[in-house]
Design an enzyme around this catalytic site. Sequence first.
Site, PDB file in Angstrom:
ATOM      1  N   LYS A 182       0.837  -1.199   0.000  1.00 45.79           N
ATOM      2  CA  LYS A 182       0.000   0.000   0.000  1.00 45.79           C
ATOM      3  C   LYS A 182       0.875   1.253   0.000  1.00 45.79           C
ATOM      4  CE  LYS A 182      -3.031  -3.234   1.039  1.00 45.79           C
ATOM      5  NZ  LYS A 182      -3.781  -4.009   0.108  1.00 45.79           N
TER       6      LYS A 182
HETATM    7  C1  LIG Z   1      -4.452  -5.187   1.150  1.00 48.03           C
HETATM    8  C2  LIG Z   1      -5.893  -5.227   1.315  1.00 48.03           C
HETATM    9  C3  LIG Z   1      -6.479  -5.772   2.472  1.00 48.03           C
HETATM   10  C4  LIG Z   1      -5.681  -6.463   3.526  1.00 48.03           C
HETATM   11  O1  LIG Z   1      -4.779  -5.636   4.179  1.00 48.03           O
HETATM   12  P1  LIG Z   1      -3.709  -6.286   5.196  1.00 48.03           P
HETATM   13  O2  LIG Z   1      -3.200  -5.101   5.965  1.00 48.03           O
HETATM   14  O3  LIG Z   1      -2.664  -6.923   4.370  1.00 48.03           O
HETATM   15  O4  LIG Z   1      -4.433  -7.236   6.061  1.00 48.03           O
HETATM   16  C5  LIG Z   1      -7.851  -5.712   2.582  1.00 48.03           C
HETATM   17  N1  LIG Z   1      -8.618  -5.159   1.631  1.00 48.03           N
HETATM   18  C6  LIG Z   1      -8.096  -4.651   0.516  1.00 48.03           C
HETATM   19  C7  LIG Z   1      -8.993  -4.033  -0.511  1.00 48.03           C
HETATM   20  C8  LIG Z   1      -6.721  -4.676   0.313  1.00 48.03           C
HETATM   21  O5  LIG Z   1      -6.203  -4.178  -0.832  1.00 48.03           O
END
Ligand SMILES: *Cc1c(COP(=O)(O)O)cnc(C)c1O
Length: 379
Positions: A182
Amino acid sequence: MDRIPVIVPWLGAEEAEAASNAIASGWIAQGPRVAAFERAFARAVGGLHAVALSSCTAALHLAMVAVGVRPGDEVVVPSLSFIATANAVRYVGATPVFADVDGRTGNLSAETVQPLLTEATKVVLVVHQGGVPAPLDEIRALCEPLGIVVLEDAACAVGSTYDGRPVGDASELAVFSFHPRKLLTTGEGGMLLTTRLEWAERARRLREHGMSVSAAARHASGSVVLEEYVETGWNYRMTDVQAAVGLVQLGKLGELVSRRRELAGRYRQRLAEVDGLQVVTDPPWGTTNYQSFWVVLPEGFPVGRNELLQRLLDEGVSARRGIMAAHLEPAYADVAHGPLPETERLTRRSLILPLFHQLTEAQQDHVVDVLVRAANGSG
Ligand SMILES: *Cc1c(COP(=O)(O)O)cnc(C)c1O
């Protein structure tokens, strides 16, 4: 040229120093830095209560628990999302109901959600996919009269805006991710934002095994505090080392977003010469942080999507398939759903191109060249 990655975090000496200071302080589990990160995040994004967690997946889970979603309840959710979105529905034994997405934004819309609402619908889980803000007002207008909670999966959307304000601002319930994939990262980590104090308090308790008093509060107290376990919780805590990194990253958010938007603008300009190529862009109601820069190949593109991914790799470019679709995965083969044509088109025809803070224009031009050559039918 070294292989161009699809994404790399923007971390430097400041983050290293902050992590080192946390370690030197002797308090490395959830403590004062986590509390400071929560306050800073709420200030930056505009949330009322922020609860830091070990991941966005944990935040999604606790959000479901806080709302009181139970077996027999239905949660409307896009199939077109990372698997964690649908999994959270299953953690509480509820039923995911897959809605199609708008083919331009990759997000739910009132049109795709409305036909799926039933007496059993408890939550509509709206994903701001890849950072592109979803049309919240029209979805809230559908849900609010029916008492359905709108939960925003803003895992990808820190720094995106909706109606001129940060995504998550004044949201009843929104969750964010700090995974390195992210924009803003703490290695692993997540945040739950809510305007409801009782949900925030419940999430705080549930992240620490359902304990009535946090370890940090007990430590800080001058008198003996005996904790009580009020309900079954989990260990979903963020560490102070992670929060220290998060505080530095948060200070760079503006720069991170503006560089992404600058590079994305450049991609859009240069890719305009590829006939029929659909390219991610801002919707009318907000701005994306361009966490993911996706393109969709038109019908009749001379090369298949997977073949194009291989070609890019052969030319030193790491790209990725577009967003996955949960209903096509074995784990969700047993979930009945209506037709999901836009979800299937996007998941099969899209790919994510490299976009990150340190990407150079020369690297970007190389990515574009490979795509343009493929479009022209030349290798
Ligand atoms: C990356 C992501 C998650 C999960 O996030 P984590 O911090 O890795 O648990 C959930 N929803 C979406 C849309 C994502 O892109």
